[in-house]
Design a protein around this motif. Structure first.
Motif, PDB file in Angstrom:
ATOM      1  N   ASP A 411       0.814  -1.221   0.000  1.00  0.00           N
ATOM      2  CA  ASP A 411       0.000   0.000   0.000  1.00  0.00           C
ATOM      3  C   ASP A 411       0.847   1.271   0.000  1.00  0.00           C
ATOM      4  O   ASP A 411       0.330   2.368   0.225  1.00  0.00           O
ATOM      5  CB  ASP A 411      -0.921   0.017   1.230  1.00  0.00           C
ATOM      6  CG  ASP A 411      -2.003  -1.043   1.149  1.00  0.00           C
ATOM      7  OD1 ASP A 411      -2.397  -1.391   0.014  1.00  0.00           O
ATOM      8  OD2 ASP A 411      -2.445  -1.516   2.213  1.00  0.00           O
ATOM      9  N   HIS A 415      -0.623   5.182  -0.039  1.00  0.00           N
ATOM     10  CA  HIS A 415      -0.392   6.127   1.058  1.00  0.00           C
ATOM     11  C   HIS A 415       0.370   7.354   0.577  1.00  0.00           C
ATOM     12  O   HIS A 415       0.180   8.456   1.116  1.00  0.00           O
ATOM     13  CB  HIS A 415       0.349   5.441   2.200  1.00  0.00           C
ATOM     14  CG  HIS A 415      -0.533   4.605   3.066  1.00  0.00           C
ATOM     15  ND1 HIS A 415      -1.186   5.105   4.170  1.00  0.00           N
ATOM     16  CD2 HIS A 415      -0.913   3.303   2.963  1.00  0.00           C
ATOM     17  CE1 HIS A 415      -1.921   4.151   4.729  1.00  0.00           C
ATOM     18  NE2 HIS A 415      -1.768   3.049   4.019  1.00  0.00           N
ATOM     19  N   CYS A 418      -2.437   9.409  -1.512  1.00  0.00           N
ATOM     20  CA  CYS A 418      -3.689   9.800  -0.846  1.00  0.00           C
ATOM     21  C   CYS A 418      -3.467  10.042   0.636  1.00  0.00           C
ATOM     22  O   CYS A 418      -2.678   9.348   1.287  1.00  0.00           O
ATOM     23  CB  CYS A 418      -4.743   8.705  -1.020  1.00  0.00           C
ATOM     24  SG  CYS A 418      -5.129   8.313  -2.736  1.00  0.00           S
ATOM     25  N   HIS A 419      -4.173  11.013   1.157  1.00  0.00           N
ATOM     26  CA  HIS A 419      -4.106  11.299   2.582  1.00  0.00           C
ATOM     27  C   HIS A 419      -4.590  10.087   3.372  1.00  0.00           C
ATOM     28  O   HIS A 419      -5.689   9.564   3.142  1.00  0.00           O
ATOM     29  CB  HIS A 419      -4.977  12.511   2.918  1.00  0.00           C
ATOM     30  CG  HIS A 419      -4.499  13.789   2.294  1.00  0.00           C
ATOM     31  ND1 HIS A 419      -3.408  14.483   2.750  1.00  0.00           N
ATOM     32  CD2 HIS A 419      -4.958  14.481   1.209  1.00  0.00           C
ATOM     33  CE1 HIS A 419      -3.215  15.560   2.003  1.00  0.00           C
ATOM     34  NE2 HIS A 419      -4.141  15.591   1.058  1.00  0.00           N
ATOM     35  N   HIS A 420      -3.747   9.617   4.298  1.00  0.00           N
ATOM     36  CA  HIS A 420      -4.074   8.474   5.154  1.00  0.00           C
ATOM     37  C   HIS A 420      -4.392   7.210   4.353  1.00  0.00           C
ATOM     38  O   HIS A 420      -5.086   6.314   4.846  1.00  0.00           O
ATOM     39  CB  HIS A 420      -5.246   8.797   6.089  1.00  0.00           C
ATOM     40  CG  HIS A 420      -5.097  10.108   6.807  1.00  0.00           C
ATOM     41  ND1 HIS A 420      -4.093  10.354   7.720  1.00  0.00           N
ATOM     42  CD2 HIS A 420      -5.815  11.271   6.713  1.00  0.00           C
ATOM     43  CE1 HIS A 420      -4.198  11.595   8.175  1.00  0.00           C
ATOM     44  NE2 HIS A 420      -5.231  12.174   7.576  1.00  0.00           N
ATOM     45  N   ASP A 422      -6.388   6.933   1.975  1.00  0.00           N
ATOM     46  CA  ASP A 422      -7.814   6.901   1.623  1.00  0.00           C
ATOM     47  C   ASP A 422      -7.972   7.305   0.161  1.00  0.00           C
ATOM     48  O   ASP A 422      -7.732   8.471  -0.192  1.00  0.00           O
ATOM     49  CB  ASP A 422      -8.575   7.859   2.533  1.00  0.00           C
ATOM     50  CG  ASP A 422     -10.076   7.846   2.290  1.00  0.00           C
ATOM     51  OD1 ASP A 422     -10.516   7.261   1.275  1.00  0.00           O
ATOM     52  OD2 ASP A 422     -10.808   8.447   3.104  1.00  0.00           O
ATOM     53  N   SER A 424     -10.371   8.137  -1.522  1.00  0.00           N
ATOM     54  CA  SER A 424     -11.328   9.226  -1.738  1.00  0.00           C
ATOM     55  C   SER A 424     -10.712  10.583  -1.411  1.00  0.00           C
ATOM     56  O   SER A 424     -11.364  11.624  -1.602  1.00  0.00           O
ATOM     57  CB  SER A 424     -12.592   9.015  -0.904  1.00  0.00           C
ATOM     58  OG  SER A 424     -12.319   9.173   0.477  1.00  0.00           O
ATOM     59  N   LYS A 425      -9.455  10.583  -0.938  1.00  0.00           N
ATOM     60  CA  LYS A 425      -8.791  11.835  -0.560  1.00  0.00           C
ATOM     61  C   LYS A 425      -7.409  11.924  -1.204  1.00  0.00           C
ATOM     62  O   LYS A 425      -6.384  11.888  -0.522  1.00  0.00           O
ATOM     63  CB  LYS A 425      -8.675  11.936   0.957  1.00  0.00           C
ATOM     64  CG  LYS A 425     -10.008  11.938   1.681  1.00  0.00           C
ATOM     65  CD  LYS A 425      -9.828  11.950   3.187  1.00  0.00           C
ATOM     66  CE  LYS A 425     -11.170  11.946   3.903  1.00  0.00           C
ATOM     67  NZ  LYS A 425     -11.009  11.927   5.393  1.00  0.00           N
TER      68      LYS A 425
END
Length: 623
Positions: A411, A415, A418-420, A422, A424-425
């Motif tokens: 992952d 990471h 994307c923020h954290h 996620d 979707s971010k």
């Protein structure tokens, strides 16, 4: 409220109507001027005036609409079929003589023209009112007025998008060209089946959802500003003017001819063209025919091949244009470069890549984008020194973060992007690789001689692979041989047509693969293309959703953008900096003022001069 619908088969132009107390009239007019797409102002009455001679000779606004909405303190309290009872009624709100009427353009005014151009109007076909949605896009405030933009949605077959855009662009007083084409979620619309106003319209197979600014925005303005008393038309119940809903047949393109019809004058040159820029989420963008033609000229220039490497075989038209459009919509961009082809030297890097990366970065920064540079761990200190020197010399607008990427598990890429972790971010919405070593099909990294340089390359390719599955991240690869990151999009051509192609071809694709005689030229062309889009009225209007256009481009902004274009002096300066760091020409290994075996003067300086001449020669902004 049950909203009646007037089918747009009438021959007159139609208008939205808002009636407000006269102490709010100046604020509302300013609100209209600042938000011309949803609120194209046709006429402002005098206080108490019930007629509107410029639009309809014998009109009486109190009776000429089939249904009115009545608002008190910002609440819809009732609908009525006439406003005559308010003529002299001295209620606590005041008198009719204290009211001012605003007449605003209506999108029903272009539906007949869409039909004449061969574009199906689904709401008419289905016998419904048009769908209207409250978006998450804020209008530009003025005085007491501020509210979200309201849009209409009309499904349009993908093959007819250019026709729909052209027809409506030619009708600016009926809201003009679309403000969004594609995924409704990008406007904050979560459920198309539940319009806030009007009726649900079924999207047919092959249709794309197209959104126009809507005059019902004025109703949202009433609700948010809470005037003591206000009136409006009921959505779908329009005021009919005496102005014919017609235009010369010669200006009505058919769906088939609008795409390829040549621009014969300045007005036609400004007509927008529609391009797909993202599949996830689905998003199209607009740019004027003039901007499109000019960016294609840039693409032709950078496609020249003085080094005779056969790069023209990899050319795909409009990859530069689509990449620039996607970057124009982006807010945070990560750029990576670095090709350690000289594995026997220290440093092993070449002079192609960093200059183009810096040229893109400085233009993106001047346009207000966030920019991050991504590099190999082994090259971190060297690239930081290059960035610092570029800033000191004024080549780079300001310092940019420089980061590395390491594979620490399955992952890691997620990471990083994307923020954290996620999806979707996303942290970035566009990744650009320019002259960056690309992973081949066997997992190795090769220079054009077929030498494996994997030990010098960090797995930044993983970011491009992961980005394919993350909504909202698009990618660009710029290369001149086919072994660069992102050129996997044309790998079959590379394998077949380029020297050692079957071995060295990059296997990792980008959404857009820009090919150039020298990769730096691709970076310069991206910077020029972004400049052209940001001085293109059609594109700027689309970016801003038709809102706040009076602030679209200030003279000082234009001056800054122009100053941040690549130039012969700046590119010569950055090449000198690379030399001082021991970075060598790619093809020859010379520690000299050359890139890929081509001397800076006259080859590279000539390309830069021509790119600038085309860019600045085509730019006569009328913003």
């Amino acid at each position: 409220i049950e909203i009646p619908y007037i089918f747009p088969g009438v021959v007159q132009e139609q208008a939205n109507v808002v009636v407000l107390p006269n102490h709010l009239a100046n604020d509302f007019e300013a609100f209209c001027r600042k938000n011309p797409a949803p609120l194209p102002l046709l006429y402002r009455s005098q206080s108490g005036e019930t007629s509107c001679q410029p639009l309809a000779k014998n009109a009486d606004i109190r009776t000429d609409i089939s249904q009115y909405c009545v608002y008190e303190e910002g609440r819809l309290v009732k609908t009525v079929s006439s406003l005559q009872s308010y003529k002299l009624q001295a209620v606590h709100h005041g008198r009719w003589s204290d009211m001012v009427c605003f007449y605003l353009g209506c999108s029903f005014g272009f539906e007949g023209r869409l039909k004449n151009a061969g574009v199906p109007v689904r709401n008419v076909e289905q016998g419904t009112n048009v769908s209207m949605y409250r978006t998450a896009v804020p209008c530009t405030p003025a005085g007491v007025f501020s509210c979200p933009l309201v849009v209409t949605m009309r499904p349009v077959p993908a093959a007819m998008l250019d026709a729909a855009v052209e027809v409506t662009h030619l009708n600016p007083l009926a809201h003009g060209a679309p403000v969004h084409i594609g995924d409704p979620a990008l406007l904050g619309i979560q459920d198309l089946s539940r319009p806030d106003y009007g009726d649900r319209v079924e999207v047919q197979p092959g249709d794309v959802t197209v959104f126009w600014a809507c005059g019902v925005t004025s109703i949202e303005a009433i609700l948010s500003s809470k005037p003591s008393l206000a009136f409006s038309h009921s959505p779908g119940c329009m005021f009919l003017t005496d102005i014919p809903d017609s235009s010369p047949s010669s200006s009505m393109p058919s769906a088939s001819e609008s795409v390829d019809r040549p621009a014969t004058d300045r007005n036609l040159e400004l007509i927008p063209r529609c391009f797909l820029v993202s599949q996830n989420p689905l998003m199209y963008s607009l740019a004027s025919q003039r901007a499109v033609a000019t960016i294609r000229q840039l693409e032709t220039i950078i496609g020249e091949d003085p080094g005779e490497r056969g790069i023209r075989a990899l050319f795909v038209q409009d990859e530069l244009l689509r990449s620039c459009l996607a970057l124009s919509h982006a807010s945070s961009v990560a750029i990576t470069t670095g090709f350690p082809t000289h594995y026997q030297h220290s440093p092993p890097d070449e002079t192609d890549g960093p200059p183009g990366a810096i040229a893109m970065a400085t233009m993106l920064l001047s346009l207000g984008k966030q920019v991050t540079m991504v590099t190999d761990r082994r090259a971190l200190d060297m690239n930081q020194a290059i960035i610092d020197e570029a800033v000191r010399k004024g080549v780079l607008k300001s310092a940019v973060p420089l980061v590395t990427f390491e594979d620490r598990g399955p992952d890691s890429a997620l990471h990083f992007l994307c923020h954290h972790g996620d999806p979707s971010k996303p942290r970035y919405d566009h990744l650009v690789a320019i002259e960056r070593s690309g992973r081949a099909g066997d997992g190795n990294y090769y220079n054009m001689r077929g030498v494996n340089i994997k030990h010098l390359v960090d797995p930044i390719d993983d970011l491009f692979i992961a980005a394919k599955d993350i909504r909202g991240i698009t990618t660009t690869g710029i290369g001149d041989g086919g072994n660069e990151l992102g050129m996997g999009k044309v790998k079959e051509r590379v394998k077949t047509l380029m020297p050692n192609g079957s071995l060295v071809a990059c296997d990792v694709p980008a959404d857009y693969a820009i090919t150039a005689g020298v990769s730096n030229w691709g970076g310069y062309a991206v910077a020029c293309g972004l400049y052209l889009l940001h001085t293109c009225p059609s594109h700027q209007r689309y970016l801003k959703k038709g809102l706040g256009l009076e602030h679209a481009t200030r003279p000082e902004q234009l001056q800054e953008w122009t100053a941040n274009l690549p130039s012969v002096a700046k590119e010569e300066s950055i090449l000198s900096t690379l030399m001082s760091c021991g970075i060598r020409s790619g093809k020859t290994g010379h520690l000299a003022m050359e890139v890929d075996g081509l001397t800076f003067h006259p080859t590279h300086s000539d390309i830069i001069t021509r790119l600038l001449k085309v860019t600045l020669g085509a730019t006569t902004p009328n913003l």
